[in-house]
Design an enzyme around this catalytic site. Sequence first.
Site, PDB file in Angstrom:
ATOM      1  N   HIS A   1       0.831  -1.214   0.000  1.00 35.16           N
ATOM      2  CA  HIS A   1       0.000   0.000   0.000  1.00 35.16           C
ATOM      3  C   HIS A   1       0.863   1.262   0.000  1.00 35.16           C
ATOM      4  CE1 HIS A   1      -3.093   2.649   2.213  1.00 35.16           C
ATOM      5  NE2 HIS A   1      -3.550   2.460   0.989  1.00 35.16           N
ATOM      6  N   ARG A   2       0.663   2.116  -0.984  1.00 30.75           N
ATOM      7  CA  ARG A   2       1.457   3.348  -1.152  1.00 30.75           C
ATOM      8  C   ARG A   2       2.955   3.008  -1.111  1.00 30.75           C
ATOM      9  NH1 ARG A   2      -1.763   7.162   3.253  1.00 30.75           N
ATOM     10  NH2 ARG A   2      -3.827   6.323   2.827  1.00 30.75           N
TER      11      ARG A   2
ATOM     12  N   HIS B   1      -0.890  10.812  -2.285  1.00 33.93           N
ATOM     13  CA  HIS B   1      -2.182  10.377  -1.747  1.00 33.93           C
ATOM     14  C   HIS B   1      -3.114  11.541  -1.444  1.00 33.93           C
ATOM     15  CE1 HIS B   1      -5.082   9.261   1.386  1.00 33.93           C
ATOM     16  NE2 HIS B   1      -5.163   8.132   0.699  1.00 33.93           N
TER      17      HIS B   1
ATOM     18  N   LYS C   1      -7.059   9.500  -7.800  1.00 30.88           N
ATOM     19  CA  LYS C   1      -7.566  10.278  -6.654  1.00 30.88           C
ATOM     20  C   LYS C   1      -8.414  11.424  -7.194  1.00 30.88           C
ATOM     21  CE  LYS C   1      -6.277   8.725  -2.647  1.00 30.88           C
ATOM     22  NZ  LYS C   1      -7.314   7.876  -2.124  1.00 30.88           N
TER      23      LYS C   1
END
Length: 244
Positions: free
Chosen positions: A7-8, A49, A111
């Site tokens: 994740h990320r 993010h 996003k």
Amino acid sequence: MTLIFAHRGSAGTHPENTMTAFNEAARVGADGIETDVQLSKDGEVIIMHDERLDRTTNASGYVKDRTLRELKTCNASFGFKGNWGKEKIPTLEELLLWLNDNHLLCNIELKNTLFLYPGLEEKVIQLVRSYKMEERIILSSFNHYSLVNCHQLAPELETAPLYRDGLYMPWVYAKAIGGSAIHPNIRAAPDIIIQACLSMGLPVRPYTINKPAEMKRLFQLGCSAIITDFPEKAVEIRKGFQMK
Ligand code: G3P
Ligand code: CA
């Protein structure tokens, strides 16, 4: 086998969404990475993010109000514990170049809920195609209209709706929007829903799976993949399962 997506990058142990975090994911043997994209003021696809720079960098304000050149002066490790030295905000193109040198899968989350970023879908698709990464990319978003747009623009690319709250018969919904998998928050994905999706042939990749007990449960269920901040831990736990 349940795949492990970092994740990320590897956000539990390294500054999120930086090349250092992506390298860590590769080092520990993750199967893929998850990352987030937005557009800079001058229309470049960059990796970040939050819509704001404040939490993860030494700058403030919105990503959308800075040019790529300005964003490149930010330190993307600023918000992470420890001393990491300067980390630049990567562009999607830099990430795709890096993917050229390994075999990792890559889940690109658009996003585009707070800001729609017109043209983001087209730019992401054009980059993925130009690097011939179609087979290794999964597009996801909480903006399902955007995913439908992606599916219409590039039916060869896998798309997967992200969601946080319970969805009735997600296998029906995913199909209705052209999705080839679902990426639910784990709270919205009880075992019975995961099993039903799997039996309908719909891959399930829940997020964010950081607790060992939850990892074990999902490995046992044969869940398609997990998205975790701690890929090293997940790889270790999965090895234990494979040895049995
Ligand atoms: O893609 C899974 C997960 O990353 C979605 O939530 O807020 O971490 O981008 P968020
Ligand atoms: Ca994400």
